[in-house]
Design a protein around this motif. Structure first.
Motif, PDB file in Angstrom:
ATOM      1  N   TRP A 143     -22.221   4.824   5.323  1.00 13.49           N
ATOM      2  CA  TRP A 143     -22.976   3.687   5.850  1.00 13.49           C
ATOM      3  C   TRP A 143     -22.079   2.489   6.155  1.00 13.49           C
ATOM      4  N   PHE A 144     -20.829   2.506   5.701  1.00 17.26           N
ATOM      5  CA  PHE A 144     -19.895   1.397   5.951  1.00 17.26           C
ATOM      6  C   PHE A 144     -18.928   1.807   7.053  1.00 17.26           C
ATOM      7  N   SER A 145     -18.851   1.006   8.093  1.00 14.93           N
ATOM      8  CA  SER A 145     -17.996   1.320   9.243  1.00 14.93           C
ATOM      9  C   SER A 145     -16.836   0.345   9.395  1.00 14.93           C
ATOM     10  N   GLY A 146     -16.582  -0.455   8.374  1.00 16.23           N
ATOM     11  CA  GLY A 146     -15.520  -1.451   8.451  1.00 16.23           C
ATOM     12  C   GLY A 146     -14.160  -0.879   8.105  1.00 16.23           C
ATOM     13  N   PRO A 147     -13.161  -1.738   7.935  1.00 15.70           N
ATOM     14  CA  PRO A 147     -11.788  -1.290   7.669  1.00 15.70           C
ATOM     15  C   PRO A 147     -11.583  -0.904   6.209  1.00 15.70           C
ATOM     16  N   THR A 148     -10.472  -0.232   5.949  1.00 19.06           N
ATOM     17  CA  THR A 148     -10.055   0.052   4.581  1.00 19.06           C
ATOM     18  C   THR A 148      -9.209  -1.111   4.064  1.00 19.06           C
ATOM     19  N   ILE A 149      -8.873  -1.051   2.784  1.00 24.50           N
ATOM     20  CA  ILE A 149      -8.047  -2.121   2.204  1.00 24.50           C
ATOM     21  C   ILE A 149      -6.679  -2.159   2.869  1.00 24.50           C
ATOM     22  N   LEU A 150      -6.080  -0.994   3.075  1.00 28.62           N
ATOM     23  CA  LEU A 150      -4.750  -0.938   3.677  1.00 28.62           C
ATOM     24  C   LEU A 150      -4.749  -1.469   5.104  1.00 28.62           C
ATOM     25  N   SER A 151      -5.728  -1.075   5.901  1.00 28.97           N
ATOM     26  CA  SER A 151      -5.777  -1.557   7.286  1.00 28.97           C
ATOM     27  C   SER A 151      -6.039  -3.057   7.347  1.00 28.97           C
ATOM     28  N   SER A 152      -6.781  -3.594   6.384  1.00 29.79           N
ATOM     29  CA  SER A 152      -7.010  -5.043   6.349  1.00 29.79           C
ATOM     30  C   SER A 152      -5.728  -5.791   6.018  1.00 29.79           C
ATOM     31  N   ILE A 153      -4.929  -5.235   5.107  1.00 27.58           N
ATOM     32  CA  ILE A 153      -3.657  -5.871   4.763  1.00 27.58           C
ATOM     33  C   ILE A 153      -2.713  -5.866   5.961  1.00 27.58           C
ATOM     34  N   GLU A 154      -2.731  -4.787   6.725  1.00 30.86           N
ATOM     35  CA  GLU A 154      -1.849  -4.703   7.890  1.00 30.86           C
ATOM     36  C   GLU A 154      -2.203  -5.731   8.959  1.00 30.86           C
ATOM     37  N   LYS A 155      -3.434  -6.219   8.957  1.00 28.92           N
ATOM     38  CA  LYS A 155      -3.856  -7.214   9.946  1.00 28.92           C
ATOM     39  C   LYS A 155      -3.580  -8.646   9.503  1.00 28.92           C
ATOM     40  N   VAL A 156      -3.087  -8.824   8.279  1.00 24.06           N
ATOM     41  CA  VAL A 156      -2.802 -10.171   7.783  1.00 24.06           C
ATOM     42  C   VAL A 156      -1.659 -10.779   8.587  1.00 24.06           C
TER      43      VAL A 156
ATOM     44  N   GLY B 240     -10.382  -4.593 -11.559  1.00 25.34           N
ATOM     45  CA  GLY B 240      -9.586  -3.561 -10.905  1.00 25.34           C
ATOM     46  C   GLY B 240      -8.335  -4.063 -10.219  1.00 25.34           C
ATOM     47  N   LYS B 241      -7.830  -5.240 -10.610  1.00 28.26           N
ATOM     48  CA  LYS B 241      -6.638  -5.797  -9.963  1.00 28.26           C
ATOM     49  C   LYS B 241      -5.414  -4.916 -10.187  1.00 28.26           C
ATOM     50  N   THR B 242      -5.174  -4.543 -11.439  1.00 28.10           N
ATOM     51  CA  THR B 242      -3.980  -3.766 -11.765  1.00 28.10           C
ATOM     52  C   THR B 242      -4.015  -2.392 -11.111  1.00 28.10           C
ATOM     53  N   SER B 243      -5.171  -1.772 -11.070  1.00 32.01           N
ATOM     54  CA  SER B 243      -5.282  -0.450 -10.440  1.00 32.01           C
ATOM     55  C   SER B 243      -4.965  -0.522  -8.950  1.00 32.01           C
ATOM     56  N   LEU B 244      -5.448  -1.560  -8.280  1.00 26.83           N
ATOM     57  CA  LEU B 244      -5.160  -1.702  -6.855  1.00 26.83           C
ATOM     58  C   LEU B 244      -3.681  -1.961  -6.621  1.00 26.83           C
ATOM     59  N   ILE B 245      -3.090  -2.812  -7.435  1.00 27.80           N
ATOM     60  CA  ILE B 245      -1.663  -3.096  -7.299  1.00 27.80           C
ATOM     61  C   ILE B 245      -0.844  -1.820  -7.469  1.00 27.80           C
ATOM     62  N   ARG B 246      -1.228  -1.000  -8.430  1.00 25.82           N
ATOM     63  CA  ARG B 246      -0.501   0.246  -8.679  1.00 25.82           C
ATOM     64  C   ARG B 246      -0.514   1.144  -7.439  1.00 25.82           C
TER      65      ARG B 246
ATOM     66  N   VAL C 297     -11.255   1.887  -6.321  1.00 25.91           N
ATOM     67  CA  VAL C 297      -9.813   2.079  -6.419  1.00 25.91           C
ATOM     68  C   VAL C 297      -9.478   3.292  -7.273  1.00 25.91           C
ATOM     69  N   SER C 298     -10.268   3.553  -8.298  1.00 22.35           N
ATOM     70  CA  SER C 298      -9.982   4.679  -9.190  1.00 22.35           C
ATOM     71  C   SER C 298     -10.094   6.021  -8.478  1.00 22.35           C
ATOM     72  N   THR C 299     -10.988   6.117  -7.490  1.00 21.48           N
ATOM     73  CA  THR C 299     -11.144   7.364  -6.733  1.00 21.48           C
ATOM     74  C   THR C 299     -10.550   7.268  -5.329  1.00 21.48           C
ATOM     75  N   LEU C 300      -9.888   6.141  -5.020  1.00 20.03           N
ATOM     76  CA  LEU C 300      -9.214   5.908  -3.735  1.00 20.03           C
ATOM     77  C   LEU C 300     -10.175   5.909  -2.550  1.00 20.03           C
ATOM     78  N   ASP C 301     -11.428   5.581  -2.777  1.00 19.38           N
ATOM     79  CA  ASP C 301     -12.386   5.473  -1.676  1.00 19.38           C
ATOM     80  C   ASP C 301     -12.207   4.135  -0.976  1.00 19.38           C
ATOM     81  N   ASN C 302     -11.945   4.187   0.325  1.00 21.01           N
ATOM     82  CA  ASN C 302     -11.725   3.006   1.172  1.00 21.01           C
ATOM     83  C   ASN C 302     -10.476   2.225   0.775  1.00 21.01           C
ATOM     84  N   VAL C 303      -9.535   2.868   0.114  1.00 22.54           N
ATOM     85  CA  VAL C 303      -8.268   2.210  -0.210  1.00 22.54           C
ATOM     86  C   VAL C 303      -7.246   2.501   0.882  1.00 22.54           C
TER      87      VAL C 303
END
Length: 423
Positions: free
Chosen positions: A196-209, A24-30, A181-187
Motif C-alpha cells: 500500500w506504500f508507493s514512496g521511496p525507501t530509506i536508502l533512496s531518500s538518503i541518496e536524494k539529500v 531503532g536508531k542503532t539498528s538503522l546505523i548498523r 529495520v530489523s526485517t529490512l523492509d523499506n530499508v
C-alpha cells in the motif's frame, strides 16, 4: 559512528540519526554502515599516474579532481538531540539532513501518539529546526510489530506531519517512510509486505539529500573557525573547517584583535595545496605581518579576509531544552562554533510563540522547558561571532548552565562589540 577530526577532510553528506529511546536508531546505523563499507570496497580509487614527473605529481595532488574522491555519506548515531548539539558546537561537521526515528509499535493500543513519544519527538524536531537543518527523513519504524498496518502508519504520519508543519518544516523537505529495520523492509529495497506504500525507501531518500550550503559559499568573504593551534618555530599552525570563501597561499587574514597574518602554506589531509575552498578541513601555517611571532591565535577565534570584531553583547532567540526554571542573571557557558566561555543572561526580553512570531509574555521572571525566548546576553570573553542571518555557522549558540546543554538558538542581533585591544 562519529567522524573524527582527522577524517573530516573526506566528509561527504552528513546524516544524523535522532529519535527517542528504543526507536531503532542503532539498528538503522548498523545497516547503513554495512552498506557504506560494501560500496567503499567497490569504489574506484584515484591513483597518481606513474608517467608524471615530480612537479606534475605535486600539481596533480593539489588539484580539486584528486581531492574530490570522497565517501558517499557519513552517519552519526546519537543518543538524543543534546549529544548532537555538542558535535555541532565543535564546528567539525555540519549535518545535511536528519533521520528522525519514530517507533510505531506503541500505537497498537492507542489511536494517537503516546505522550512520551510526542514530547521526545517534538523536542528533537524543534531542536533540529533551530539548528538550521531543513531536510528531514521521518522513519516510522517497527512496522512489523503492528503487522504492517496502514491504519497505524496513517495515524502516526498525520500527527507527525501536523507537528512538523507547526514547527516550521516545509512538506517538500520532509519525507515519511514506514519501515522495519530489523526485517529490512523499506530499508534498501521496497517491501512486499507494505504494498500500500508507493514512496521511496530509506536508502533512496538518503541518496536524494542535497549538500548543505552553510559550508559551500565560495563567493563570500573568507571565514574559518580555529579548532586547534600548534606552534612551529616562527609559524603557528591552525586547524579548522573553512566556513565560506576561498583561501590561497600568501593571502592576508585578520583576527578580531587586529593582528594581520600571512598564509605561508595550506594542507588538506597531509597534502600541500595552493588553494582551499569552503567546506574543506584544512591546516594553515600562518606568520605574523606585524610581529615576530603570531600572538593572538587561540582555539575559538575566527580568521577572516576582512575586518572582524568580537561580540560583547548580543540578542539571542533560544529554545529551552531541559526541565529547569531559568531566570535572568544566570551565568551559563555559551558555545558558538568552536568557541566556549562564560556569559550573563542580563535580561529575558520576551517569550515567543512556538507557532508564530507573536510575543506571549514580556520580561518574564522565569522560563521553562519547551518555551522559545528572546534574551540579552553579555559575553565575559572574546566571542568571534555574528548574526545568524549573516553567517549561519557563526550565528548558532548553545547554553549550558550545568554539564548538559539547557538552551539552543541563534544570534539575531549584535548590540555591542569588543575593542580590538580588549583581552
Amino acid at each position: 559512528v562519529q567522524l573524527g577530526m582527522e577524517h573530516a577532510e573526506e566528509a561527504g553528506r552528513m546524516i544524523v540519526v535522532l529519535g527517542s529511546r528504543a526507536s531503532g536508531k542503532t539498528s538503522l546505523i548498523r545497516e547503513l554502515v554495512y552498506l557504506k563499507q560494501e560500496a567503499k570496497r567497490d569504489k574506484t580509487q584515484c591513483t597518481v599516474p606513474e608517467s608524471l614527473g615530480t612537479k606534475e605529481k605535486n600539481d596533480f595532488l593539489s588539484s580539486r579532481h584528486y581531492r574530490d574522491v570522497k565517501p558517499i555519506s557519513w552517519y552519526f548515531n546519537t543518543p538524543g538531540d543534546l549529544h548532537y548539539f555538542k558535535i555541532t558546537s565543535r564546528c567539525v561537521v555540519i549535518a545535511d539532513a536528519v533521520i528522525l526515528m519514530i517507533s510505531s509499535h506503541l500505537k497498537a493500543s492507542t489511536p494517537a501518539m503516546c505522550e512520551e513519544q510526542v514530547i521526545a519527538t517534538k523536542n528533537i524536531a524543534l531542536s533540529t529546526y533551530v539548528s538550521g537543518i531543513k531536510q528531514v527523513i521521518v522513519v516510522i519504524n517497527k512496522m512489523d510489530e503492528v503487522e504492517f498496518s496502514e491504519t497505524v502508519y496513517s495515524q502516526v504520519k498525520a500527527h507527525t506531519k501536523e507537528m512538523m508543519s507547526i514547527i516550521g518544516f516545509k512538506d517538500d523537505y520532509v519525507t515519511y517512510i514506514p519501515a522495519s529495520v530489523s526485517t529490512l523492509d523499506n530499508v534498501w529495497e521496497e517491501s512486499t509486505k507494505m504494498s500500500w506504500f508507493s514512496g521511496p525507501t530509506i536508502l533512496s531518500s538518503i541518496e536524494k539529500v542535497s549538500k548543505s550550503t552553510e559550508y559551500g559559499n565560495t563567493e563570500q568573504e573568507f571565514r574559518m573557525a580555529v579548532k586547534h593551534t600548534y606552534k612551529r618555530e616562527k609559524e603557528v599552525i591552525v586547524v579548522g573547517r573553512i566556513i565560506s570563501g576561498t583561501i590561497t597561499t600568501h593571502s592576508e587574514l585578520n583576527t578580531s584583535k587586529g593582528e594581520r597574518l600571512i598564509v605561508a602554506s595550506i594542507e588538506i589531509g597531509s597534502v600541500s595545496v595552493r588553494e582551499a575552498v569552503a567546506g574543506d578541513f584544512v591546516g594553515l601555517a600562518l606568520v605574523s605581518k606585524d610581529y615576530y611571532y603570531p600572538k593572538a591565535l587561540r582555539t575559538g577565534m575566527v580568521l577572516s579576509s576582512q575586518v572582524i570584531y568580537a561580540v560583547r553583547t548580543m540578542i539571542c532567540k533560544v529554545v529551552i531544552l531541559r526541565n529547569k526554571d531559568i531566570s535572568a542573571g544566570g551565568i551559563p557557558t555559551v558555545t558558538c562554533h568552536s568557541a566556549s566561555g562564560p556569559c550573563i543572561w542580563k535580561r529575558i526580553i520576551s517569550v515567543v510563540s512556538r507557532y508564530s512570531e507573536e510575543v506571549m509574555e514580556q520580561n518574564p521572571k522565569k522560563v521553562s522547558k519547551g518555551q522559545i525566548v528572546t534574551v540579552e546576553c553579555q559575553n565575559e570573553f572574546r566571542l568571534d561571532a555574528c548574526s545568524f542571518s549573516r553567517c549561519s555557522v557563526l550565528g548558532r549558540v548553545f547554553f549550558r548552565f550545568n554539564k548538559e546543554i539547557d538552551a539552543a538558538g541563534i544570534i539575531t542581533e549584535v548590540t555591542q562589540k569588543f575593542p580590538s585591544n580588549f583581552r
